[in-house]
Design an enzyme around this catalytic site. Structure first.
Site, PDB file in Angstrom:
ATOM      1  CD  GLU A 127     -15.917-115.221  -9.474  1.00 37.03           C
ATOM      2  OE1 GLU A 127     -15.256-114.273  -9.921  1.00 37.03           O
ATOM      3  OE2 GLU A 127     -15.822-115.639  -8.321  1.00 37.03           O
ATOM      4  CE  LYS A 129      -9.003-113.762 -17.541  1.00 34.60           C
ATOM      5  NZ  LYS A 129      -8.703-112.463 -18.061  1.00 34.60           N
ATOM      6  CG  ASP A 131     -11.015-107.954 -22.077  1.00 36.86           C
ATOM      7  OD1 ASP A 131      -9.963-107.830 -21.432  1.00 36.86           O
ATOM      8  OD2 ASP A 131     -11.044-107.973 -23.319  1.00 36.86           O
ATOM      9  CE1 TYR A 240     -10.601-114.897  -3.435  1.00 41.43           C
ATOM     10  CE2 TYR A 240      -8.783-113.418  -2.896  1.00 41.43           C
ATOM     11  CZ  TYR A 240      -9.406-114.654  -2.788  1.00 41.43           C
ATOM     12  OH  TYR A 240      -8.848-115.634  -2.021  1.00 41.43           O
ATOM     13  CE  LYS A 326      -7.980-114.663 -22.447  1.00 37.73           C
ATOM     14  NZ  LYS A 326      -6.889-113.803 -22.124  1.00 37.73           N
ATOM     15  CB  CYS A 421       4.229 -89.801 -49.980  1.00 47.46           C
ATOM     16  SG  CYS A 421       2.466 -89.553 -49.788  1.00 47.46           S
ATOM     17  CB  CYS A 424       2.475 -86.140 -52.680  1.00 46.21           C
ATOM     18  SG  CYS A 424       3.533 -86.280 -51.230  1.00 46.21           S
ATOM     19  CB  CYS A 439       3.835 -88.045 -46.403  1.00 47.84           C
ATOM     20  SG  CYS A 439       4.039 -86.791 -47.682  1.00 47.84           S
ATOM     21  CB  CYS A 445       0.856 -84.694 -49.116  1.00 50.17           C
ATOM     22  SG  CYS A 445       0.406 -86.428 -49.144  1.00 50.17           S
TER      23      CYS A 445
HETATM   24  S1  IVH Z   1      -9.757-113.407  -9.831  1.00 55.23           S
HETATM   25  C1  IVH Z   1      -5.481-113.783  -7.814  1.00 55.23           C
HETATM   26  N1  IVH Z   1     -11.988-113.116 -11.114  1.00 55.23           N
HETATM   27  O1  IVH Z   1      -8.364-111.350 -15.091  1.00 55.23           O
HETATM   28  C2  IVH Z   1      -6.143-113.453  -9.081  1.00 55.23           C
HETATM   29  N2  IVH Z   1     -10.036-112.112 -12.056  1.00 55.23           N
HETATM   30  O2  IVH Z   1      -6.056-112.663 -16.294  1.00 55.23           O
HETATM   31  C3  IVH Z   1      -7.471-112.913  -8.804  1.00 55.23           C
HETATM   32  N3  IVH Z   1     -10.447-110.838 -14.106  1.00 55.23           N
HETATM   33  O3  IVH Z   1      -5.894-109.900 -13.100  1.00 55.23           O
HETATM   34  C4  IVH Z   1      -8.213-112.678 -10.032  1.00 55.23           C
HETATM   35  N4  IVH Z   1     -12.614-111.200 -14.201  1.00 55.23           N
HETATM   36  O4  IVH Z   1      -7.945-108.480 -13.741  1.00 55.23           O
HETATM   37  C5  IVH Z   1     -10.674-112.841 -11.109  1.00 55.23           C
HETATM   38  N5  IVH Z   1     -14.065-112.911 -12.118  1.00 55.23           N
HETATM   39  C6  IVH Z   1     -12.771-112.633 -12.101  1.00 55.23           C
HETATM   40  C7  IVH Z   1     -12.149-111.842 -13.107  1.00 55.23           C
HETATM   41  C8  IVH Z   1     -10.773-111.619 -13.051  1.00 55.23           C
HETATM   42  C9  IVH Z   1     -11.588-110.602 -14.774  1.00 55.23           C
HETATM   43  C10 IVH Z   1      -9.117-110.341 -14.508  1.00 55.23           C
HETATM   44  C11 IVH Z   1      -8.281-109.798 -13.380  1.00 55.23           C
HETATM   45  C12 IVH Z   1      -7.037-110.628 -13.402  1.00 55.23           C
HETATM   46  C13 IVH Z   1      -7.016-111.100 -14.814  1.00 55.23           C
HETATM   47  C14 IVH Z   1      -6.197-112.338 -14.964  1.00 55.23           C
END
Ligand code: IVH
Length: 685
Positions: A127, A129, A131, A240, A326, A421, A424, A439, A445
């Site tokens: 999946e 991740k 941010d 999830y 990452k 500063c 000034c 400052c 200034c």
């Molecule tokens: S599963 C039990 N799936 O990444 C942990 N987390 O660094 C369940 N996050 O706290 C997390 N995308 O906030 C999961 N596809 C994804 C995610 C994801 C972003 C975040 C989430 C987690 C953090 C961990």
């Protein structure tokens, strides 16, 4: 004796203590201050080292160690750590299932190693991740009842009202196969477009910019005003499912069911069987993610089979059945040629890195922020060092670290922040609890004066057109414009004689200056540029103090009683009026007929249609903010009260009014008006 000796002398034990302290601090900066100072990568390296050391010294086990818990975003902790008092009254709720983190990996080898530990043939779901910030949505009998932030992993803030502003979140699900209790975990995000729009507005209003969409989403989710949250346009992806008697045997199938129920589930979910397939997914998305509307920072790998997930279980911090890979951040190494200093409108002195030019995310970068003195000292950065520069989603590129051993031989000295500063020459001050040097010479200034004038004329303040920063610069350098009151002393010839300006522009500017005398008191107060008094705060203050004479004598208690005004803002207001130079400016603005009090129309009730009525406001509104409705109620003679009782005349209800309030209103027979009914009642539609 021997034991004591070994405790003192063992460098590994010292290292454990040092690492715990560093990681705690980094967690605090990241989760509470939303201002990370340590690279994720460095954090993970240190965390791993700490894990190894703790394993070698089991007698030093500490449940409070950063290896044993996740960072916390809870607001109460902000207050504890000496931050400004927060008035964010979110209900704190214990999580039914702890909210854990994921362990991070950065290389193909690590992904391979993790997969090699799984039983032969085990499927892995890949999946994106996302941010943003994690959220836990509770559905009881199909109805969304709570939305908890991660908090400290054990309990979180209930931000339900704000979450309900996200259109893609189902509020009620009616499905035969939906279990009684379902908890959906996911990530709240501010899409790039919304983030850029928000920062543009903030720039115009001269409010501090958000560094990246994650910080902006985090700040937005913790706002008190849900209509503002709605306006900013958060989004969400869920990834999830938790609960009892859930359907399906695999994670992938559950996500598909969740999609059928109407949950926003990413389309980028894929079942993979081999390391090669996982790697192909990673490579594909490392490029393709740049076309996504939201920020992503990696890939999450999850064991597909739910029984196997259960078997693998959890560590104190993260599941063993999932890991994150990452993406490498967009960063570059370059030479720091010199550190210079920039003085802002409020006098904050920011160190700026002047760099050997590099290409980053498609643009040439030559300057980057070094944040503040503590940052430079912590990283022991000196002129001549090789430093890492990151751009990512940030507005201003920033220095994120330095290359070890890159300091030139015989550096001239350790880094020292200037004592005076650079603009000034005034001695700088560092306010307790703040990282910035400032400052204090507000009156003379140059960048502070020019910045204040630019703020005063800006659109949301006095809206004086034609006085851009270049013109202000010119008028300033000729001694014609030294403070905001001087604006009203400018003559036609003062302006017309300027390069690139003629008689016509001068006339227009003067007409605009004349018009600014009609700007209402609340906006004048914002335009004065008192530190931390933004547009909304100024409105609230002006409502409580309808004239500058009243505000000038306000006590700290009276000021802090106003919503959104904490001690720091109150002190800034008091300090402003204690400064003779400011009093002189106010005197001159008043002489020029600038509005220093609310007009009768603003101050006196617009009607008495709500005379004697006690009105409760509840829910999220489309046309006006809660504060605006509060003001309308007062302007029409009514009283806004907090809770429903027999004495309540009616409830002004927006979307998602709390179910308890609704029930109480029904039990007591209190009428519920929607916003259109209300606006019709006061005839403001
Ligand atoms: S599963 C039990 N799936 O990444 C942990 N987390 O660094 C369940 N996050 O706290 C997390 N995308 O906030 C999961 N596809 C994804 C995610 C994801 C972003 C975040 C989430 C987690 C953090 C961990």
């Amino acid at each position: 004796m021997l034991d004591l000796f070994s405790q003192i002398e063992n460098p590994e034990r010292d290292e454990i203590i040092l690492l715990r302290r560093q990681l705690e601090e980094a967690n605090y900066q990241y989760y509470v201050l939303n201002a990370p100072t340590m690279l994720d990568y460095d954090f993970d390296q240190k965390l791993r080292r700490l894990q190894d050391l703790e394993a070698r010294h089991p007698d030093m086990f500490d449940p409070k160690s950063p290896t044993q818990h996740v960072g916390s975003d809870l607001h109460e902790e902000k207050a504890e750590k000496g931050q400004q008092k927060t008035k964010k009254g979110f209900e704190q709720v214990a999580h039914r299932y702890p909210m854990l983190s994921l362990s991070n990996t950065y290389s193909r080898e690590e992904v391979e190693e993790w997969m090699s530990k799984l039983p032969q043939g085990a499927e892995v779901v890949c999946e994106l991740k996302y941010d943003g910030l994690s959220i836990s949505l509770w559905y009881e009998h199909g109805q969304l009842t709570k939305a908890l932030t991660r908090g400290d992993g054990v309990k979180g803030d209930n931000v339900l009202q704000n979450i309900q502003t996200i259109a893609r979140i189902p509020k009620l699900i009616v499905q035969d196969n939906m279990p009684e209790y379902v908890e959906m975990r996911g990530e709240v995000l501010l899409p790039w477009q919304a983030f850029e729009r928000l920062n543009k507005e903030r720039e115009q209003d001269e409010e501090p910019l958000f560094a990246n969409p994650r910080n902006a989403a985090s700040g937005t989710l913790k706002l008190q005003d849900s209509s503002e949250v709605a306006r900013r346009g958060l989004d969400i992806y869920l990834y999830y499912m938790l609960g009892d008697n859930l359907p399906e045997q695999t994670h992938y199938d559950r996500l598909q069911i969740a999609k059928q129920w109407g949950f926003p589930i990413s389309d980028a979910v894929k079942v993979c069987k081999t390391v090669e397939e996982v790697m192909a997914y990673i490579h594909y998305w490392d490029i393709e993610r740049k076309n996504l509307p939201v920020a992503t920072d990696g890939i999450v790998l999850k064991v597909n089979n739910l029984a196997l997930q259960e078997e693998l279980g959890y560590t104190a911090k993260s599941p063993r059945w999932a890991i994150a890979y990452k993406f490498p951040a967009e960063k570059q190494l370059t030479r720091l040629n010199a550190i210079t200093y920039q003085v802002g409108r409020t006098g904050v002195v920011t160190p700026v890195a002047n760099l050997e030019a590099i290409q980053l995310s498609g643009t040439t970068v030559q300057r980057a922020t070094l944040h503040n003195e503590d940052f430079i000292r912590q990283l022991d950065i000196r002129e001549g060092d090789m430093v890492w520069v990151e751009k990512g989603g940030e507005i201003i590129p920033k220095i994120i670290g330095k290359e070890d051993n890159s300091t030139l031989p015989n550096p001239t000295s350790y880094y020292a922040f200037p004592s005076h500063c650079p603009e000034c020459g005034t001695q700088l001050v560092r306010i307790d609890g703040e990282a910035a040097w400032r400052c204090p010479n507000e009156a003379t200034c140059p960048p502070q004066i020019k910045g204040k004038i630019e703020h005063y004329v800006s659109r949301k303040a006095m809206n004086i057109e034609g006085l851009g920063s270049e013109t202000i610069d010119l008028l300033y350098s000729q001694g014609l414009l030294h403070n905001i009151a001087d604006i009203y002393a400018l003559s036609q010839s003062d302006i017309a004689q300027q390069e690139r300006l003629g008689e016509k522009s001068a006339q227009n500017i003067l007409a605009s200056i004349e018009q600014s005398k009609q700007i209402p008191w609340a906006r004048v107060l914002f335009a004065l540029g008192i530190r931390m008094v933004g547009e909304t705060t100024a409105k609230k203050i002006a409502r409580r103090f309808p004239s500058i004479d009243q505000l000038q004598w306000a006590s700290i208690e009276q000021l802090t009683a106003i919503e959104d005004v904490g001690e720091q803002i109150a002190n800034n207001i008091i300090a402003y009026f204690n400064d003779m130079h400011n009093l002189e400016i106010i005197y001159r603005l008043r002489q020029a007929n600038v509005q220093m009090e609310s007009t009768e129309e603003e101050a006196t009730p617009q009607s008495n249609v709500l005379q004697g009525k006690s009105i409760v406001i509840s829910g999220v509104f489309a046309h006006h903010s809660r504060d605006e409705y509060k003001a309308m109620i007062e302007a029409h003679g009514g009283k806004n009260v907090g809770s429903v009782s027999k004495k309540t005349s009616f409830i002004l209800a927006g979307d998602n009014m709390g179910p308890e309030k609704r029930k109480k209103a029904q039990d007591l027979g209190v009428e519920i008006l929607n916003e259109d009914d209300f606006l019709a009642l006061i005839q403001a539609l």
